[in-house]
Motif scaffolding. Sequence first.
Motif, mmCIF file in Angstrom:
data_model
loop_
_atom_site.group_PDB
_atom_site.id
_atom_site.type_symbol
_atom_site.label_atom_id
_atom_site.label_comp_id
_atom_site.label_asym_id
_atom_site.label_seq_id
_atom_site.Cartn_x
_atom_site.Cartn_y
_atom_site.Cartn_z
ATOM 1 N N ASP A 86 0.754 7.329 -6.336
ATOM 2 C CA ASP A 86 -0.417 8.174 -6.572
ATOM 3 C C ASP A 86 -0.060 9.656 -6.430
ATOM 4 O OD1 ASP A 86 -3.301 8.535 -7.001
ATOM 5 O OD2 ASP A 86 -3.317 9.188 -4.896
ATOM 6 N N ALA A 87 0.805 9.965 -5.485
ATOM 7 C CA ALA A 87 1.168 11.358 -5.226
ATOM 8 C C ALA A 87 2.338 11.849 -6.076
ATOM 9 C CB ALA A 87 1.515 11.532 -3.744
ATOM 10 N N HIS A 88 3.316 10.972 -6.357
ATOM 11 C CA HIS A 88 4.566 11.416 -6.972
ATOM 12 C C HIS A 88 4.892 10.762 -8.306
ATOM 13 C CE1 HIS A 88 5.686 13.593 -3.343
ATOM 14 N NE2 HIS A 88 5.349 12.523 -2.638
ATOM 15 N N GLY A 89 4.085 9.806 -8.733
ATOM 16 C CA GLY A 89 4.389 9.113 -9.975
ATOM 17 C C GLY A 89 5.217 7.864 -9.707
ATOM 18 N N PRO A 90 5.752 7.272 -10.758
ATOM 19 C CA PRO A 90 6.473 5.998 -10.623
ATOM 20 C C PRO A 90 7.667 6.095 -9.664
ATOM 21 C CG PRO A 90 6.113 6.532 -12.933
ATOM 22 C CD PRO A 90 5.704 7.741 -12.149
ATOM 23 N N ILE A 91 7.916 4.988 -8.995
ATOM 24 C CA ILE A 91 9.090 4.877 -8.133
ATOM 25 C C ILE A 91 10.267 4.543 -9.036
ATOM 26 C CG2 ILE A 91 10.145 3.561 -6.249
ATOM 27 C CD1 ILE A 91 7.200 2.961 -5.322
ATOM 28 N N LEU A 120 0.816 -1.211 0.000
ATOM 29 C CA LEU A 120 0.000 0.000 0.000
ATOM 30 C C LEU A 120 0.851 1.263 0.000
ATOM 31 C CD1 LEU A 120 -2.773 1.296 0.124
ATOM 32 C CD2 LEU A 120 -2.712 1.022 2.619
ATOM 33 N N HIS A 121 1.931 1.278 0.776
ATOM 34 C CA HIS A 121 2.749 2.489 0.850
ATOM 35 C C HIS A 121 3.361 2.835 -0.511
ATOM 36 C CE1 HIS A 121 5.524 -0.813 1.769
ATOM 37 N NE2 HIS A 121 6.530 -0.030 1.438
ATOM 38 N N ASP A 122 3.706 1.829 -1.314
ATOM 39 C CA ASP A 122 4.209 2.105 -2.660
ATOM 40 C C ASP A 122 3.123 2.750 -3.517
ATOM 41 O OD1 ASP A 122 6.622 0.941 -1.952
ATOM 42 O OD2 ASP A 122 6.340 -0.856 -3.177
ATOM 43 N N GLU A 123 1.922 2.215 -3.425
ATOM 44 C CA GLU A 123 0.819 2.751 -4.223
ATOM 45 C C GLU A 123 0.472 4.184 -3.813
ATOM 46 O OE1 GLU A 123 -0.337 1.254 -6.974
ATOM 47 O OE2 GLU A 123 1.204 -0.231 -6.511
ATOM 48 N N ILE A 124 0.520 4.459 -2.532
ATOM 49 C CA ILE A 124 0.247 5.819 -2.044
ATOM 50 C C ILE A 124 1.305 6.776 -2.579
ATOM 51 C CG2 ILE A 124 0.216 7.262 0.040
ATOM 52 C CD1 ILE A 124 -1.205 4.847 1.413
ATOM 53 N N TRP A 125 2.573 6.349 -2.531
ATOM 54 C CA TRP A 125 3.657 7.190 -3.042
ATOM 55 C C TRP A 125 3.460 7.453 -4.542
ATOM 56 C CZ3 TRP A 125 7.557 9.981 -1.066
ATOM 57 C CH2 TRP A 125 8.496 10.474 -1.968
ATOM 58 N N PRO A 160 5.260 0.789 9.898
ATOM 59 C CA PRO A 160 4.816 0.339 8.585
ATOM 60 C C PRO A 160 3.301 0.377 8.397
ATOM 61 C CG PRO A 160 5.488 -1.527 9.910
ATOM 62 C CD PRO A 160 5.831 -0.290 10.695
ATOM 63 N N LEU A 161 2.566 0.618 9.464
ATOM 64 C CA LEU A 161 1.106 0.730 9.343
ATOM 65 C C LEU A 161 0.663 2.166 9.095
ATOM 66 C CD1 LEU A 161 0.083 -1.696 12.229
ATOM 67 C CD2 LEU A 161 0.286 -2.177 9.776
ATOM 68 N N ASN A 162 1.571 3.121 9.257
ATOM 69 C CA ASN A 162 1.246 4.530 9.027
ATOM 70 C C ASN A 162 1.651 4.877 7.600
ATOM 71 O OD1 ASN A 162 0.814 7.242 8.983
ATOM 72 N ND2 ASN A 162 2.257 7.734 10.606
ATOM 73 N N ASN A 163 0.691 4.886 6.704
ATOM 74 C CA ASN A 163 0.958 5.168 5.302
ATOM 75 C C ASN A 163 0.587 6.590 4.914
ATOM 76 O OD1 ASN A 163 2.069 2.639 4.421
ATOM 77 N ND2 ASN A 163 0.051 1.781 4.805
ATOM 78 N N ASP A 164 0.573 7.492 5.895
ATOM 79 C CA ASP A 164 0.348 8.900 5.597
ATOM 80 C C ASP A 164 1.502 9.376 4.707
ATOM 81 O OD1 ASP A 164 -1.194 11.413 6.193
ATOM 82 O OD2 ASP A 164 0.827 12.017 6.823
ATOM 83 N N LEU A 165 1.197 10.072 3.657
ATOM 84 C CA LEU A 165 2.198 10.502 2.687
ATOM 85 C C LEU A 165 3.348 11.265 3.354
ATOM 86 C CD1 LEU A 165 2.946 10.450 -0.278
ATOM 87 C CD2 LEU A 165 1.555 12.512 -0.585
ATOM 88 N N ASP A 166 3.049 12.012 4.403
ATOM 89 C CA ASP A 166 4.091 12.791 5.083
ATOM 90 C C ASP A 166 5.131 11.910 5.775
ATOM 91 O OD1 ASP A 166 2.801 15.100 4.286
ATOM 92 O OD2 ASP A 166 1.722 15.325 6.172
ATOM 93 N N THR A 167 4.841 10.625 5.983
ATOM 94 C CA THR A 167 5.787 9.742 6.659
ATOM 95 C C THR A 167 6.581 8.897 5.674
ATOM 96 O OG1 THR A 167 4.282 7.856 6.896
ATOM 97 C CG2 THR A 167 4.204 9.558 8.616
ATOM 98 N N LEU A 168 6.327 9.051 4.378
ATOM 99 C CA LEU A 168 6.983 8.226 3.366
ATOM 100 C C LEU A 168 8.062 9.007 2.639
ATOM 101 C CD1 LEU A 168 3.800 6.588 1.787
ATOM 102 C CD2 LEU A 168 5.231 5.703 3.656
ATOM 103 N N GLU A 169 9.145 8.290 2.279
ATOM 104 C CA GLU A 169 10.185 8.897 1.452
ATOM 105 C C GLU A 169 10.739 7.849 0.499
ATOM 106 O OE1 GLU A 169 13.740 10.198 3.525
ATOM 107 O OE2 GLU A 169 13.439 8.683 5.046
ATOM 108 N N CYS A 170 11.187 8.295 -0.643
ATOM 109 C CA CYS A 170 11.758 7.421 -1.657
ATOM 110 C C CYS A 170 13.278 7.435 -1.485
ATOM 111 C CB CYS A 170 11.367 7.936 -3.045
ATOM 112 S SG CYS A 170 11.910 6.872 -4.388
ATOM 113 N N VAL A 171 13.857 6.230 -1.303
ATOM 114 C CA VAL A 171 15.297 6.135 -1.064
ATOM 115 C C VAL A 171 15.898 5.003 -1.891
ATOM 116 C CG1 VAL A 171 15.179 7.083 1.276
ATOM 117 C CG2 VAL A 171 14.963 4.626 0.947
ATOM 118 N N ASP A 172 17.208 5.095 -2.118
ATOM 119 C CA ASP A 172 17.903 4.017 -2.812
ATOM 120 C C ASP A 172 18.072 2.843 -1.843
ATOM 121 O OD1 ASP A 172 20.863 4.021 -1.663
ATOM 122 O OD2 ASP A 172 20.222 6.117 -1.892
ATOM 123 N N PRO A 173 18.314 1.641 -2.360
ATOM 124 C CA PRO A 173 18.386 0.452 -1.497
ATOM 125 C C PRO A 173 19.451 0.545 -0.397
ATOM 126 C CG PRO A 173 18.279 -0.202 -3.793
ATOM 127 C CD PRO A 173 18.427 1.287 -3.768
#
Length: 87
Positions: free
Chosen positions: A20-25, A13-18, A38-51
């Motif tokens: 939806d807001a920012h486009g492809p990962i 779900l967190h990937d899909e939320i990201w 991991p249960l808090n999928n509010d967009l403000d708590t998510l960030e895109c990072v390298d492995p």
Amino acid sequence: PHMHAVKAGVRRLHDEIWKDAHGPIPDGHHIHHRDGNPLNNDLDTLECVDPRTHTRLHIDEDRREWMRGQAERVRPLTKEWHASDEG
């Protein structure tokens, strides 16, 4: 909280939320829960990072948790030692 429509059958779900807001990962990147929940999928708590960064962030979180546990286990022993003649 942000509300996002997500198609049925989506595993992460967190990937899909990201997305939806920012486009492809970007290829190879991960979506990280900054708050460690991991249960808090509010967009403000998510960030895109390298492995590599994602792994480091989780190792740091695990290390902090281990240290907190160590402090809880040692605290009674240190009180006892400080109350002794040697302490």
